[in-house]
Design a protein around this motif. Sequence first.
Motif, PDB file in Angstrom:
ATOM      1  N   LEU A 118       0.823  -1.215   0.000  1.00 27.16           N
ATOM      2  CA  LEU A 118       0.000   0.000   0.000  1.00 27.16           C
ATOM      3  C   LEU A 118       0.853   1.260   0.000  1.00 27.16           C
ATOM      4  CD1 LEU A 118      -2.941  -0.817   2.425  1.00 27.16           C
ATOM      5  CD2 LEU A 118      -3.023  -0.534  -0.045  1.00 27.16           C
ATOM      6  N   THR A 119       1.941   1.235   0.748  1.00 25.14           N
ATOM      7  CA  THR A 119       2.839   2.387   0.768  1.00 25.14           C
ATOM      8  C   THR A 119       3.396   2.648  -0.626  1.00 25.14           C
ATOM      9  OG1 THR A 119       3.419   1.959   3.070  1.00 25.14           O
ATOM     10  CG2 THR A 119       4.925   3.358   1.807  1.00 25.14           C
ATOM     11  N   ALA A 120       3.851   1.603  -1.298  1.00 20.73           N
ATOM     12  CA  ALA A 120       4.373   1.757  -2.664  1.00 20.73           C
ATOM     13  C   ALA A 120       3.299   2.313  -3.595  1.00 20.73           C
ATOM     14  CB  ALA A 120       4.890   0.419  -3.181  1.00 20.73           C
ATOM     15  N   PHE A 121       2.084   1.800  -3.463  1.00 18.68           N
ATOM     16  CA  PHE A 121       0.995   2.277  -4.318  1.00 18.68           C
ATOM     17  C   PHE A 121       0.734   3.769  -4.099  1.00 18.68           C
ATOM     18  CE2 PHE A 121      -3.484   3.341  -4.807  1.00 18.68           C
ATOM     19  CZ  PHE A 121      -3.664   3.057  -6.154  1.00 18.68           C
ATOM     20  N   TYR A 122       0.613   4.167  -2.827  1.00 15.13           N
ATOM     21  CA  TYR A 122       0.280   5.565  -2.562  1.00 15.13           C
ATOM     22  C   TYR A 122       1.433   6.519  -2.840  1.00 15.13           C
ATOM     23  CZ  TYR A 122      -4.229   4.217  -0.757  1.00 15.13           C
ATOM     24  OH  TYR A 122      -5.493   3.735  -0.647  1.00 15.13           O
ATOM     25  N   VAL A 123       2.659   6.086  -2.611  1.00 12.16           N
ATOM     26  CA  VAL A 123       3.796   6.950  -2.935  1.00 12.16           C
ATOM     27  C   VAL A 123       3.861   7.188  -4.441  1.00 12.16           C
ATOM     28  CG1 VAL A 123       6.321   7.035  -3.000  1.00 12.16           C
ATOM     29  CG2 VAL A 123       5.153   6.432  -0.884  1.00 12.16           C
ATOM     30  N   PRO A 152      -0.268   4.650   5.324  1.00 18.09           N
ATOM     31  CA  PRO A 152      -0.566   3.212   5.354  1.00 18.09           C
ATOM     32  C   PRO A 152      -0.120   2.540   6.658  1.00 18.09           C
ATOM     33  CG  PRO A 152       0.289   3.810   3.210  1.00 18.09           C
ATOM     34  CD  PRO A 152       0.460   5.014   4.099  1.00 18.09           C
ATOM     35  N   SER A 153       1.027   2.952   7.187  1.00 17.42           N
ATOM     36  CA  SER A 153       1.494   2.401   8.466  1.00 17.42           C
ATOM     37  C   SER A 153       0.637   2.895   9.619  1.00 17.42           C
ATOM     38  CB  SER A 153       2.951   2.786   8.723  1.00 17.42           C
ATOM     39  OG  SER A 153       3.780   2.169   7.778  1.00 17.42           O
ATOM     40  N   ALA A 154       0.240   4.152   9.577  1.00 16.98           N
ATOM     41  CA  ALA A 154      -0.582   4.713  10.658  1.00 16.98           C
ATOM     42  C   ALA A 154      -1.931   4.013  10.752  1.00 16.98           C
ATOM     43  CB  ALA A 154      -0.780   6.213  10.443  1.00 16.98           C
ATOM     44  N   LEU A 174      -4.358  16.195  -2.216  1.00 14.56           N
ATOM     45  CA  LEU A 174      -4.369  17.356  -1.329  1.00 14.56           C
ATOM     46  C   LEU A 174      -3.395  17.189  -0.153  1.00 14.56           C
ATOM     47  CD1 LEU A 174      -8.239  17.867  -1.186  1.00 14.56           C
ATOM     48  CD2 LEU A 174      -6.586  19.033  -2.673  1.00 14.56           C
ATOM     49  N   LEU A 175      -2.907  15.979   0.050  1.00 17.66           N
ATOM     50  CA  LEU A 175      -2.013  15.698   1.171  1.00 17.66           C
ATOM     51  C   LEU A 175      -0.569  16.013   0.799  1.00 17.66           C
ATOM     52  CD1 LEU A 175      -3.466  12.234   2.222  1.00 17.66           C
ATOM     53  CD2 LEU A 175      -3.817  14.426   3.359  1.00 17.66           C
ATOM     54  N   PRO A 176       0.255  16.309   1.803  1.00 24.86           N
ATOM     55  CA  PRO A 176       1.684  16.501   1.518  1.00 24.86           C
ATOM     56  C   PRO A 176       2.318  15.156   1.147  1.00 24.86           C
ATOM     57  CG  PRO A 176       1.271  16.606   3.875  1.00 24.86           C
ATOM     58  CD  PRO A 176      -0.067  16.535   3.205  1.00 24.86           C
ATOM     59  N   PRO A 177       3.327  15.156   0.295  1.00 23.16           N
ATOM     60  CA  PRO A 177       3.938  13.895  -0.161  1.00 23.16           C
ATOM     61  C   PRO A 177       4.444  12.985   0.963  1.00 23.16           C
ATOM     62  CG  PRO A 177       4.683  15.705  -1.520  1.00 23.16           C
ATOM     63  CD  PRO A 177       3.891  16.310  -0.397  1.00 23.16           C
ATOM     64  N   ILE A 178       4.864  13.537   2.074  1.00 18.40           N
ATOM     65  CA  ILE A 178       5.359  12.708   3.179  1.00 18.40           C
ATOM     66  C   ILE A 178       4.237  11.840   3.751  1.00 18.40           C
ATOM     67  CG2 ILE A 178       4.998  14.398   5.020  1.00 18.40           C
ATOM     68  CD1 ILE A 178       8.128  12.275   4.683  1.00 18.40           C
ATOM     69  N   ALA A 179       3.001  12.286   3.631  1.00 19.64           N
ATOM     70  CA  ALA A 179       1.860  11.521   4.148  1.00 19.64           C
ATOM     71  C   ALA A 179       1.705  10.184   3.427  1.00 19.64           C
ATOM     72  CB  ALA A 179       0.578  12.335   4.011  1.00 19.64           C
ATOM     73  N   PHE A 180       2.078  10.141   2.144  1.00 21.75           N
ATOM     74  CA  PHE A 180       1.967   8.891   1.389  1.00 21.75           C
ATOM     75  C   PHE A 180       2.851   7.802   1.984  1.00 21.75           C
ATOM     76  CE2 PHE A 180       1.441  12.065  -2.254  1.00 21.75           C
ATOM     77  CZ  PHE A 180       0.094  12.211  -2.002  1.00 21.75           C
TER      78      PHE A 180
END
Length: 120
Positions: free
Chosen positions: A65-70, A91-93, A81-87
């Motif tokens: 999921l992290t790879a997908f969202y990044v 998923p971990s949060a 709308l989110l900052p790139p660091i959120a990607f």
Amino acid sequence: MGLAGLCVTALILASMDWAHRWHLIVLGGMAAVLAAVGFLWAHRRWRGWRATHIVGMSCSFIAVLTAFYVDNGPRLPVWNLLPPIAFWFLPSAVGLPLLVRALRRHVGRRSAGSFTGAGQ
């Protein structure tokens, strides 16, 4: 088989634009190793297999999921709308509290039942 396909796809995508997509190789490799560990421990039924299986499979999914969202987050509605660091961290949060819940629910049970929680 699906995760193997994902890793091959990550390799292809990263080779097309290495400077911006090298992380796909790292996250895909992590997902494959974690899933293999979770599968192997469950298959062999080694001591602590339940916890290792749950952690391995869950963390593998979080890595995917992290790879997908990044990679795709900047092009998704609402996520853009989110900052790139959120990607990297969302998923971990979301996934880690669910992982802790699954461990509390299934690890330490003395029954030989399945993960479905039938009979509870």
